[in-house]
Write a protein that holds these residues in place. Sequence first.
Motif, mmCIF file in Angstrom:
data_model
loop_
_atom_site.group_PDB
_atom_site.id
_atom_site.type_symbol
_atom_site.label_atom_id
_atom_site.label_comp_id
_atom_site.label_asym_id
_atom_site.label_seq_id
_atom_site.Cartn_x
_atom_site.Cartn_y
_atom_site.Cartn_z
ATOM 1 N N ASP A 222 0.875 -0.704 0.123
ATOM 2 C CA ASP A 222 -0.205 0.464 0.121
ATOM 3 C C ASP A 222 0.794 1.529 0.265
ATOM 4 O O ASP A 222 2.138 1.237 1.031
ATOM 5 C CB ASP A 222 -0.770 -0.389 1.231
ATOM 6 C CG ASP A 222 -1.585 1.106 2.048
ATOM 7 O OD1 ASP A 222 -1.643 1.586 1.034
ATOM 8 O OD2 ASP A 222 -1.069 1.184 2.930
ATOM 9 N N THR A 223 1.619 1.990 -1.040
ATOM 10 C CA THR A 223 1.491 3.364 -0.808
ATOM 11 C C THR A 223 1.268 4.689 -0.767
ATOM 12 O O THR A 223 -0.177 4.952 -1.158
ATOM 13 C CB THR A 223 3.030 3.145 -2.144
ATOM 14 O OG1 THR A 223 1.947 3.760 -3.243
ATOM 15 C CG2 THR A 223 3.125 1.704 -2.868
ATOM 16 N N GLY A 224 2.174 5.428 -0.494
ATOM 17 C CA GLY A 224 1.154 6.768 -0.608
ATOM 18 C C GLY A 224 1.966 8.255 -0.516
ATOM 19 O O GLY A 224 3.227 7.799 -0.350
HETATM 20 N N1 SER Z 1 -1.245 3.709 3.608
HETATM 21 C C1 SER Z 1 0.166 4.949 3.717
HETATM 22 C C2 SER Z 1 0.338 6.228 4.576
HETATM 23 O O1 SER Z 1 -1.523 6.385 4.705
HETATM 24 C C3 SER Z 1 0.329 4.366 2.365
HETATM 25 O O2 SER Z 1 -0.481 4.842 1.868
HETATM 26 O O3 SER Z 1 0.946 6.886 4.339
#
Ligand code: SER
Length: 582
Positions: A222-224
Motif C-alpha cells: 500500500d503506497t501513498g
Molecule cells: N497508507 C499509507 C499512508 O497513508 C500509505 O499509503 O501513508
Amino acid sequence: MRAIEIRNKYLNFFKAHGHSIIPSSPLIPENDPSVLFTTAGMQPLVPYLLGEEHPAGTRLTDYQKCLRTNDIDEVGDNRHLTYFEMLGNWSLGDYFKEESIKMSFEFLTKELGIPAEKLSVTCFDGNEQLPKDELSASIWEKEGIPRERIYFLKDNWWIAGETGPCGPDTEMFYDTGKPKCSPECNPDCDCGKYVEIWNNVFMEFFKKEDGTLETLKQHNVDTGLGLERMAMLLQGKETPFDTEIFKPVMDKLQELQQEDLIESRRIIAEHLRSSIMVISDGGRPSNLDRGYVLRRLIRRMIRHMNKIGINLNELGNLIDINVEALKELYPDLEKNKEQIKTVIIEEKDKFVKTLDKGEREFYKDINKLKQEGKDLVPGEIVFRLYDTYGFPPEVTRDLSQENGMKISMEEFDKLFKEHQAKSRAGAEQKFKGGLASTGEQETKYHTATHLLNAALKQVLGSHVHQRGSNITAERMRFDFSHDSKMTDEEKKQTEDLVNKWIEDAIPVEKLEMKKDEAIAMGAEAMFIEKYGDIVTVYKIGDVSLELCGGPHVENTKELGHFKIKKEESSSSGVRRIKAILE
Ligand code: SER
C-alpha cells in the motif's frame, strides 16, 4: 512540473507496470457512518487488502482525495494541509518489497527526474514482535541508495487507527540540501532538511483488538505519495502555497488584505480549498461529526478573513479563483460551483450572526463581572462563549482588553485541550470502527437498503434515487430523491413490499460485469462515474439490481421483519427514512 502532470505521470507509469487505474472514492465515505472522511488511499480498499477479490485485479493505482483534520490547528505554517491528494499504488497479494521499491525508485528518478543523491530512505528497525527489515534496505542499496542514506527507524510501521491491516513501511525523503541541524539529524527530524515524499507499506499483518498480529492471507503493498508536497519540491518552492494549486488565491488575498499576515492567508486559502472539496462531495455544515469539521473549516477561514481585514463579500470571488485553479485536477468542481458558493455563503451569514450574538453574551457576562467588582474574565467564560455560541476565544480576548478586563487564556487553553482530547478520542474511535469488518447486522441492513430502494421506486415512482445511506448495527438510514412527505399509506405499502420480498426468500447474487453492460441492464448506482470499468452488481431476483461493493446476505429470508421508524425531510428535494430490522 505541475500537479496535474505529476498525477498523470504517476497513473500512467503504474498502468504501464500492469496496474488498473481505479477512480478516487468520494471524500465522504459512502455507506460508512463510522468514518468521518477518507484519510488515505487504502481506506476504501480495506476489504481487498483483507483478501476479497477486487474486480480490477491485483495491481491497482489511483489518486485519492483525502482529508485529515487532526492537525487543523497547525495549518498556517509552511507545510500543514487538511485536504490533500494521495497518489497510490497497490499490490493485492501480487508483488512485494522488491518490485515495489524498484518501481518507486524508477518513478522518482526517471519519471520525475529527481537525482538519486537527493533521496534518503528509512526502513523498519524491528521490535519485540518483528525483526529489522534488512530486505528492504538491501533492495534500496542495490538500486543505488548508499547505506549512509538508509536509516532504520522504530516508527516505520503503518496502521490506520488501532486495529486493521498493517505492516512495516519504507519511507522516501527528499533532501532539500539544507545542512544537518545536528550530527544526529536524520529523516525523522523536523528541522526541514528532509521532506517525506512517499510511503510504501508492506501490509502483511492484521492487528487485532488484543494487540497481537495475525499474518494476512496475502501480502499487500500500500503506497501513498502526497501530490501537493511533490509539486512543491519539483517546482523548487518552499511551501505548497507557492504552487499553482494555491498561488492564485494567495495572491488575491494579498491584494485584498488590510493587514499583512502570512499565516492567516495560508489558513484562508487552505480552509477554502478543503471546504470546496468537502462540499463538492456532498458535505454540509452542521453541529455533528463531518458537518462540524466543515463548519470549523469555514468559520476559521472567516475569522482569519476578518482578522486581516478582507471583506466577507469577496468570498464568491475567492471561490471562483480557487475553482479555476483546481478544476483541471477536479473537473466536478466547475459543475458544483454554484452550490459550493451557496453553502459557504449561507454558513458565513450564520457565522456573522453568531459573532453578533456572542458579542451580546460577552457584554452580559462582563457587566455582571464588573458589578461584582471583578476585573478578570475567567477561562470558563471564554470556553462557554466558544463552546455554546461558537464565539472565537481570540475575539473574547480582544474585547476583554478593550473593556479594561484581564483574561485567563491559560485556563481557557486547559479547558479547550480537555475538550479536544475528548473529541479526538471520539474521532479515532470512529476511524477504528470504520475499518473493522462489517458485522452480521450491518450486512443485513446493506441488503435491506437495496430492497427499500426498489420498494420506494414501485410505490412513489421511478424518480426515486438513492442520495445517501448510513448503516449501524442498530438501524439503517436511507436518503432518496422525492419532493413530498410520504403518506401513512405509502409508508405501509413500502414496508409491506419489503417484507413480502423477505418472505419470498429471494437469493442475493453477486455478479461482475462491464459497467456499460450493468447500465444497459438498468442497474441502479449512486455515483456511476465513481466505478471502474468492471463493476460488482448485486441482483436480488427481479426485484433489484444495484452496483455495490457489498457485503450482502445470501438470501433475503435472513433479514427478519422490516419496519420504517421515521420518514422526514433531509434537505430540499431529499427525504430520509430511518428503519430497523426486527
Ligand atoms: N497508507 C499509507 C499512508 O497513508 C500509505 O499509503 O501513508
